[in-house]
Write a protein that holds these residues in place. Structure first.
Motif, mmCIF file in Angstrom:
data_model
loop_
_atom_site.group_PDB
_atom_site.id
_atom_site.type_symbol
_atom_site.label_atom_id
_atom_site.label_comp_id
_atom_site.label_asym_id
_atom_site.label_seq_id
_atom_site.Cartn_x
_atom_site.Cartn_y
_atom_site.Cartn_z
ATOM 1 N N ALA A 299 -60.101 51.864 -56.223
ATOM 2 C CA ALA A 299 -58.978 52.622 -56.542
ATOM 3 C C ALA A 299 -57.647 51.850 -55.996
ATOM 4 O O ALA A 299 -56.600 51.888 -56.891
ATOM 5 N N TYR A 300 -57.907 51.322 -54.938
ATOM 6 C CA TYR A 300 -56.477 50.571 -54.535
ATOM 7 C C TYR A 300 -56.183 49.457 -55.254
ATOM 8 O O TYR A 300 -54.866 49.301 -55.554
ATOM 9 N N LEU A 301 -57.250 48.554 -55.563
ATOM 10 C CA LEU A 301 -56.817 47.559 -56.391
ATOM 11 C C LEU A 301 -56.297 48.045 -57.649
ATOM 12 O O LEU A 301 -55.388 47.215 -58.259
ATOM 13 N N MET B 214 -55.684 47.110 -45.612
ATOM 14 C CA MET B 214 -54.606 47.545 -46.854
ATOM 15 C C MET B 214 -54.801 49.065 -46.909
ATOM 16 O O MET B 214 -53.791 49.537 -47.166
ATOM 17 N N ILE B 215 -56.073 49.409 -46.947
ATOM 18 C CA ILE B 215 -56.236 50.995 -47.446
ATOM 19 C C ILE B 215 -55.877 51.593 -46.277
ATOM 20 O O ILE B 215 -55.330 52.803 -46.449
ATOM 21 N N LYS C 36 -52.003 52.582 -45.964
ATOM 22 C CA LYS C 36 -51.507 53.290 -46.933
ATOM 23 C C LYS C 36 -50.966 54.461 -46.474
ATOM 24 O O LYS C 36 -51.560 55.126 -45.765
ATOM 25 N N MET D 189 -62.793 53.380 -53.039
ATOM 26 C CA MET D 189 -61.599 53.493 -52.583
ATOM 27 C C MET D 189 -61.090 52.049 -52.631
ATOM 28 O O MET D 189 -59.867 51.928 -53.214
ATOM 29 N N ALA D 190 -61.728 50.994 -52.497
ATOM 30 C CA ALA D 190 -61.234 49.463 -52.587
ATOM 31 C C ALA D 190 -60.890 49.435 -54.260
ATOM 32 O O ALA D 190 -59.710 48.698 -54.372
ATOM 33 N N SER E 61 -54.771 50.608 -58.677
ATOM 34 C CA SER E 61 -53.417 51.250 -58.793
ATOM 35 C C SER E 61 -52.403 50.088 -58.375
ATOM 36 O O SER E 61 -51.099 50.344 -58.678
ATOM 37 N N GLU E 62 -52.794 49.133 -57.503
ATOM 38 C CA GLU E 62 -51.689 48.510 -56.893
ATOM 39 C C GLU E 62 -51.742 47.077 -57.601
ATOM 40 O O GLU E 62 -50.690 46.194 -57.569
ATOM 41 N N LEU F 176 -60.127 44.463 -48.020
ATOM 42 C CA LEU F 176 -59.112 45.658 -48.188
ATOM 43 C C LEU F 176 -59.123 46.689 -47.342
ATOM 44 O O LEU F 176 -57.925 47.403 -47.437
ATOM 45 N N SER F 177 -59.975 46.814 -46.409
ATOM 46 C CA SER F 177 -59.926 47.783 -45.458
ATOM 47 C C SER F 177 -58.531 47.898 -44.822
ATOM 48 O O SER F 177 -58.076 49.063 -44.595
#
Length: 169
Positions: A81-83, A165-166, A169, A78-79, A85-86, A162-163
């Protein structure tokens, strides 16, 4: 030769306020640019209405350490994927101008002026009115305590970074 094989770590100190030009570029301080003229950062959202610029090679080394774990650990997936995409890649031109993503800047309240904070290992970007430097000794002591107690496990550091920020979302 002394120091042979030793990697030089780039560090970022001081703070600068800059105006965005019409192409959404800022002038990067010369001491924040690489000596070889090939300055590249990865920009992604951070906690506190800000963006961070991390040198591309620093982020690459971190991800290299986590690559195998990312296959089996859903939190790291997930971290990533977040990074992925962003994040945006930002490269300086020969004049030292760094192009930034206007939409990302607007999302943190930046329109014309931008505050760049040297954050030792990276650069923090925010609107000038959004930065509240630690003002008292207890806040500074808490910041130093966090550094002193930092967990050396790379995967936990990334997940901790990152938690928030995720989750938001």
């Amino acid at each position: 030769m002394a120091g042979e094989g030793r990697r030089t770590v780039q560090m970022f100190f001081n703070k600068y306020e800059r105006a965005l030009d019409p192409q959404c570029r800022i002038s990067l301080p010369s001491d924040w640019r690489s000596k070889d003229g090939d300055t590249e950062f990865i920009m992604f959202p951070a906690v506190g209405k800000a963006l961070v610029l991390v040198p591309g090679d620093v982020l690459s080394r971190l991800f290299e350490k986590l690559q195998d774990e990312s296959i089996t650990d859903p939190k790291i997936q997930m971290a990533f994927a977040y990074l992925g995409s962003e994040a945006r890649v930002c490269r300086c031109d020969k004049q030292g101008r760094l192009p930034l993503d206007r939409e990302k800047l607007e999302s943190i309240g930046v329109s014309g002026q931008l505050l760049m904070l040297g954050s030792v290992s990276h650069i923090r970007l925010c609107a000038p009115g959004n930065w509240n430097a630690p003002a008292d000794e207890s806040t500074v002591a808490n910041c130093l305590s966090e550094i002193r107690n930092a967990d050396s496990d790379t995967a936990k550091k990334l997940a901790g970074l990152l938690s928030p920020m995720i989750a938001g979302k």
